[in-house]
Design a protein around this motif. Structure first.
Motif, PDB file in Angstrom:
ATOM      1  N   ARG A 219       0.815  -1.221   0.000  1.00 59.93           N
ATOM      2  CA  ARG A 219       0.000   0.000   0.000  1.00 59.93           C
ATOM      3  C   ARG A 219       0.848   1.270   0.000  1.00 59.93           C
ATOM      4  N   HIS A 220       2.035   1.226   0.587  1.00 62.36           N
ATOM      5  CA  HIS A 220       2.922   2.389   0.606  1.00 62.36           C
ATOM      6  C   HIS A 220       4.075   2.205  -0.374  1.00 62.36           C
ATOM      7  N   SER A 221       3.826   1.538  -1.471  1.00 63.59           N
ATOM      8  CA  SER A 221       4.883   1.279  -2.456  1.00 63.59           C
ATOM      9  C   SER A 221       5.430   2.574  -3.051  1.00 63.59           C
ATOM     10  N   TYR A 222       4.690   3.677  -2.947  1.00 66.81           N
ATOM     11  CA  TYR A 222       5.182   4.958  -3.459  1.00 66.81           C
ATOM     12  C   TYR A 222       6.460   5.407  -2.766  1.00 66.81           C
ATOM     13  N   LEU A 223       6.736   4.855  -1.584  1.00 66.68           N
ATOM     14  CA  LEU A 223       7.978   5.202  -0.891  1.00 66.68           C
ATOM     15  C   LEU A 223       9.205   4.731  -1.676  1.00 66.68           C
TER      16      LEU A 223
ATOM     17  N   ASN B 135      13.319   5.167 -12.045  1.00 58.51           N
ATOM     18  CA  ASN B 135      13.252   3.877 -12.743  1.00 58.51           C
ATOM     19  C   ASN B 135      12.278   2.885 -12.088  1.00 58.51           C
ATOM     20  N   TYR B 136      11.638   3.273 -10.997  1.00 53.17           N
ATOM     21  CA  TYR B 136      10.628   2.463 -10.315  1.00 53.17           C
ATOM     22  C   TYR B 136      11.130   1.071  -9.909  1.00 53.17           C
ATOM     23  N   ASN B 137      12.424   0.900  -9.727  1.00 53.23           N
ATOM     24  CA  ASN B 137      12.959  -0.396  -9.341  1.00 53.23           C
ATOM     25  C   ASN B 137      13.736  -0.342  -8.038  1.00 53.23           C
ATOM     26  N   SER B 138      13.571   0.691  -7.283  1.00 52.27           N
ATOM     27  CA  SER B 138      14.377   0.878  -6.091  1.00 52.27           C
ATOM     28  C   SER B 138      13.923  -0.018  -4.948  1.00 52.27           C
ATOM     29  N   THR B 139      14.887  -0.480  -4.157  1.00 50.06           N
ATOM     30  CA  THR B 139      14.557  -1.202  -2.929  1.00 50.06           C
ATOM     31  C   THR B 139      14.872  -0.328  -1.721  1.00 50.06           C
ATOM     32  N   THR B 140      15.356   0.885  -1.978  1.00 49.49           N
ATOM     33  CA  THR B 140      15.653   1.848  -0.927  1.00 49.49           C
ATOM     34  C   THR B 140      14.558   2.910  -0.940  1.00 49.49           C
ATOM     35  N   PRO B 141      13.970   3.224   0.202  1.00 52.00           N
ATOM     36  CA  PRO B 141      12.908   4.233   0.216  1.00 52.00           C
ATOM     37  C   PRO B 141      13.370   5.570  -0.333  1.00 52.00           C
ATOM     38  N   SER B 142      12.479   6.230  -1.057  1.00 49.48           N
ATOM     39  CA  SER B 142      12.716   7.565  -1.582  1.00 49.48           C
ATOM     40  C   SER B 142      12.094   8.543  -0.589  1.00 49.48           C
ATOM     41  N   LEU B 143      12.876   8.970   0.392  1.00 44.51           N
ATOM     42  CA  LEU B 143      12.356   9.798   1.474  1.00 44.51           C
ATOM     43  C   LEU B 143      12.424  11.273   1.119  1.00 44.51           C
ATOM     44  N   PRO B 144      11.564  12.078   1.730  1.00 46.53           N
ATOM     45  CA  PRO B 144      11.610  13.519   1.484  1.00 46.53           C
ATOM     46  C   PRO B 144      12.947  14.097   1.941  1.00 46.53           C
TER      47      PRO B 144
END
Length: 138
Positions: free
Chosen positions: A10-14, A19-28
């Motif tokens: 549900r929070h996959s947007y993190l 490239n939408y393949n990251s396993t590291t969160p994209s934090l603000p």
């Protein structure tokens, strides 16, 4: 319910990056020094269906996820009209990219015990409107 743990689905947007393949969160970026976050999803697992206020007699399937940090608030909000042919997208981001909002001002008590606004992002002060453009506005 709020949680410091996010839902991987549900929070996959993190994890959305270019490239939408990251396993590291994209934090603000404004919250990097303190990654403490709170996450929530709409109470119903797959969202909820409500009667439309704009189109009486029709129904809207709403699905929301939110995440917030000390200075950032992300809302992944989507709505679909439910009909006999399935769901038709109405609002939100089709790619699951949340609205990303950043704190512009804080309210703090001064030495006279009066609440005062302090702008913390001068580059975004314009979003406060003309009456609040200056960080000295009361």
């Amino acid at each position: 319910a709020w949680s410091t743990s996010h839902s991987p689905t549900r929070h996959s947007y993190l994890y959305h990056t270019s490239n939408y393949n990251s396993t590291t969160p994209s934090l603000p970026s404004s919250s990097v020094k303190d990654n403490t976050a709170y996450h929530a999803v709409m109470k119903a697992v797959n969202g909820t269906i409500l009667e439309s206020q704009m189109m009486p007699g029709s129904y809207v399937h709403i699905q929301d996820e939110i995440s917030f940090w000390e200075n950032d608030f992300w809302l992944n909000d989507r709505g679909y009209v439910v009909g006999k042919y399935g769901k038709e997208f109405v609002y939100g981001n089709r790619e699951g990219v949340p609205y990303k909002m950043t704190r512009v001002a804080l309210f703090e008590m001064d030495e006279e015990e009066c609440w005062k606004r302090r702008v913390v992002r001068e580059d975004l002060a314009w979003t406060l409107g003309d009456a609040f453009f200056s960080s000295n506005a009361e």
